[in-house]
Design an enzyme around this catalytic site. Structure first.
Site, short mmCIF file in Angstrom:
data_model
loop_
_atom_site.label_atom_id
_atom_site.label_comp_id
_atom_site.label_asym_id
_atom_site.label_seq_id
_atom_site.Cartn_x
_atom_site.Cartn_y
_atom_site.Cartn_z
N ASP A 82 -61.39 44.19 -23.38
CA ASP A 82 -61.39 44.81 -24.71
C ASP A 82 -59.95 45.05 -25.18
OD1 ASP A 82 -64.35 45.23 -24.67
OD2 ASP A 82 -63.80 46.46 -22.95
N HIS A 106 -67.40 50.35 -21.95
CA HIS A 106 -67.32 48.92 -22.28
C HIS A 106 -68.65 48.56 -22.95
CE1 HIS A 106 -66.58 44.68 -22.10
NE2 HIS A 106 -67.65 44.48 -21.38
N1 LIG Z 1 -66.71 44.07 -18.05
C1 LIG Z 1 -66.49 43.00 -18.77
O1 LIG Z 1 -65.52 42.94 -19.55
C2 LIG Z 1 -67.40 41.82 -18.68
C3 LIG Z 1 -68.52 41.84 -17.89
N2 LIG Z 1 -69.35 40.75 -17.80
C4 LIG Z 1 -70.50 40.87 -16.90
O2 LIG Z 1 -70.18 40.23 -15.66
C5 LIG Z 1 -71.40 39.89 -14.99
C6 LIG Z 1 -71.32 38.45 -14.45
O3 LIG Z 1 -71.24 37.55 -15.52
P1 LIG Z 1 -71.30 35.96 -15.28
O4 LIG Z 1 -70.42 35.56 -14.17
O5 LIG Z 1 -71.14 35.33 -16.60
O6 LIG Z 1 -72.83 35.82 -14.82
P2 LIG Z 1 -73.52 34.62 -14.00
O7 LIG Z 1 -74.99 34.80 -14.18
O8 LIG Z 1 -72.88 33.32 -14.33
O9 LIG Z 1 -73.12 34.98 -12.50
C7 LIG Z 1 -73.55 36.15 -11.88
C8 LIG Z 1 -73.68 35.84 -10.41
O10 LIG Z 1 -73.93 37.06 -9.73
C9 LIG Z 1 -74.81 36.77 -8.68
N3 LIG Z 1 -75.42 37.98 -8.16
C10 LIG Z 1 -76.52 38.63 -8.59
N4 LIG Z 1 -76.79 39.67 -7.78
C11 LIG Z 1 -75.84 39.70 -6.83
C12 LIG Z 1 -75.59 40.51 -5.71
N5 LIG Z 1 -76.39 41.53 -5.39
N6 LIG Z 1 -74.53 40.23 -4.94
C13 LIG Z 1 -73.71 39.20 -5.22
N7 LIG Z 1 -73.91 38.37 -6.25
C14 LIG Z 1 -74.96 38.61 -7.06
C15 LIG Z 1 -75.80 35.79 -9.32
O11 LIG Z 1 -76.56 35.10 -8.33
C16 LIG Z 1 -74.84 34.90 -10.08
O12 LIG Z 1 -74.39 33.82 -9.28
C17 LIG Z 1 -72.51 40.12 -16.01
O13 LIG Z 1 -73.14 41.38 -15.75
C18 LIG Z 1 -71.76 40.16 -17.34
O14 LIG Z 1 -72.47 40.88 -18.31
C19 LIG Z 1 -69.09 39.61 -18.48
C20 LIG Z 1 -67.97 39.52 -19.30
C21 LIG Z 1 -67.06 40.62 -19.47
O1 LIG Z 2 -70.76 41.01 -23.98
C1 LIG Z 2 -71.20 40.79 -22.84
O2 LIG Z 2 -72.36 40.95 -22.48
C2 LIG Z 2 -70.21 40.32 -21.83
C3 LIG Z 2 -69.11 41.28 -21.88
O3 LIG Z 2 -69.17 42.35 -21.33
C4 LIG Z 2 -68.00 40.98 -22.80
O4 LIG Z 2 -67.84 39.82 -23.22
O5 LIG Z 2 -67.26 41.89 -23.11
#
Ligand SMILES: NC(=O)C1=CN([C@@H]2O[C@H](COP(=O)(O)OP(=O)(O)OC[C@H]3O[C@@H](n4cnc5c(N)ncnc54)[C@H](O)[C@@H]3O)[C@@H](O)[C@H]2O)C=CC1
Ligand SMILES: O=C([O-])CC(=O)C(=O)O
Length: 333
Positions: free
Chosen positions: A159, A187
């Site tokens: 952000d 967030h």
């Molecule tokens: N804080 C932030 O700024 C942001 C947060 N996110 C969040 O990050 C997370 C991951 O996003 P992506 O990589 O795009 O999702 P993705 O679906 O591509 O990958 C997530 C991975 O986590 C694995 N997973 C699920 N449960 C698990 C566990 N107990 N232990 C280990 N691995 C596990 C899944 O099998 C999958 O491979 C989501 O919750 C998303 O909303 C995404 C973008 C920004």
């Molecule tokens: O928006 C979402 O769900 C993924 C995220 O946290 C971001 O891009 O900031």
């Protein structure tokens, strides 16, 4: 050379981790002299994908990476970890708010907190990326009572980077010429991107963002909205949530926590509130923090808070209190 640092990346078969692990392994987070042991955790149904990612990480032939372990076993993954990047969780889809993920994701962080409590180093540093990031980080810390609360954080750096990039584009400067933007709170779409203490360096002069932008209505209106809803806009366009930018922000967050930020600068991190700025103690709330080379940080004190800012800071705190109550309900039943 220093002893290798053990760095855990969860969600290692997912899209953020795919961008993240190369940056970590290449030295751009802990520096060019810090050897690493990388631990990659995902869940059993993703084992084959995880094995493929492991092959690719080996094939990168990164000199700083002394060992890579890919596992679906939580206890093995968390043992003796120095730094944990907790990415693994379900991402949201179009039309959802991040807190809609709570029921699906919060138990992951309860379980990982408990594992960490038993087998990780007590000085482990944790960043939670998986959404809803603030509440997941707080739950993780609650289930790891033997680890200091200050060692848990959540990612709001994406952000901050978004806010910086919006102002830089508006004023026509490079992003590094926009300093000290702040993300307060959750967030989520209630976060408060605050530029009232931020500066722009243009033509050798440092001026306030308000002076550089010369459009208070934009700064108090569309600018805030754009940053608050950027994640959703990316999902709408890509049909997947932000990954490259999230990985980059995770690296920025850990690098600054590990090495400290430059004199006079601060960064935004979700950290446990100590009551600063009258934010309820114990919430995982994004504040401006000054990080130090000994891997500690302090919340920046004494910033003036206008009535406009106060209302927004309180609204996002209230949402975090509600999320916490909902999360505890899920964890205790
Ligand atoms: N804080 C932030 O700024 C942001 C947060 N996110 C969040 O990050 C997370 C991951 O996003 P992506 O990589 O795009 O999702 P993705 O679906 O591509 O990958 C997530 C991975 O986590 C694995 N997973 C699920 N449960 C698990 C566990 N107990 N232990 C280990 N691995 C596990 C899944 O099998 C999958 O491979 C989501 O919750 C998303 O909303 C995404 C973008 C920004
Ligand atoms: O928006 C979402 O769900 C993924 C995220 O946290 C971001 O891009 O900031």
């Amino acid at each position: 050379m220093a002893e290798p640092l053990k760095v855990l990346i969860t969600g290692a078969a997912g899209q953020i981790a795919y961008s993240l692990m190369f940056q970590v392994g290449s030295g751009s987070v802990f520096g060019p002299n810090q050897p690493l042991k990388l631990v990659l955790l995902d869940i059993l149904p993703m084992k084959s994908v995880l094995d493929g990612v492991l092959m690719e990480m080996m094939d990168c032939a990164l000199p700083l990476v002394k060992e890579i372990v890919a596992t679906v076993d939580e206890t093995e993954a968390f043992t003796d970890v120095d730094v944990a990047m907790l990415v693994g969780a379900m991402p949201r889809r179009e039309g959802m708010e991040r807190k809609d993920l709570l029921a699906a994701n919060v138990k992951i962080f309860k379980s990982q907190g408990a594992a960490m409590d038993k087998v990780s180093k007590k000085n482990i540093k944790v960043v939670v990326v998986g959404n809803p990031a603030n509440t997941n980080a707080l739950i993780c810390s609650k289930y790891a009572p033997s680890i200091p609360k200050e060692n848990f954080s959540c990612l709001t750096r994406l952000d901050q980077n978004r806010a910086q990039a919006q102002v830089a584009a508006r004023v026509g400067v490079d992003t590094q010429n926009v300093g000290n933007t702040i993300i307060w709170g959750n967030h989520s779409s209630t976060q408060f991107p605050d530029v009232s203490h931020a500066t722009v360096t243009k033509d050798g002069k440092v001026v306030s963002v308000y002076e550089a932008v010369k459009d208070d209505d934009w700064l108090k209106g569309d600018f805030i909205k754009t940053v608050q809803t950027r994640g959703g806009a990316v999902i709408k366009a890509r049909k997947l949530s932000s990954a490259m930018s999230a990985a980059k922000a995770t690296c920025d967050h850990i690098r600054d926590w590990w090495t400290g930020c430059a004199e006079g600068k601060w960064v935004s991190m979700g950290v446990i509130s100590d009551g600063s700025y009258d934010i309820p103690k114990g919430l995982m709330y994004s504040f401006p923090v000054r990080t130090k080379p000994d891997h500690t940080y302090e919340i920046v004190q004494g910033l003036s808070i206008s009535d406009f800012a106060r209302a927004k800071m309180d609204a996002t705190a209230k949402e975090l209190q509600e999320e916490l109550a909902a999360a505890m309900e899920v964890c205790e039943h």
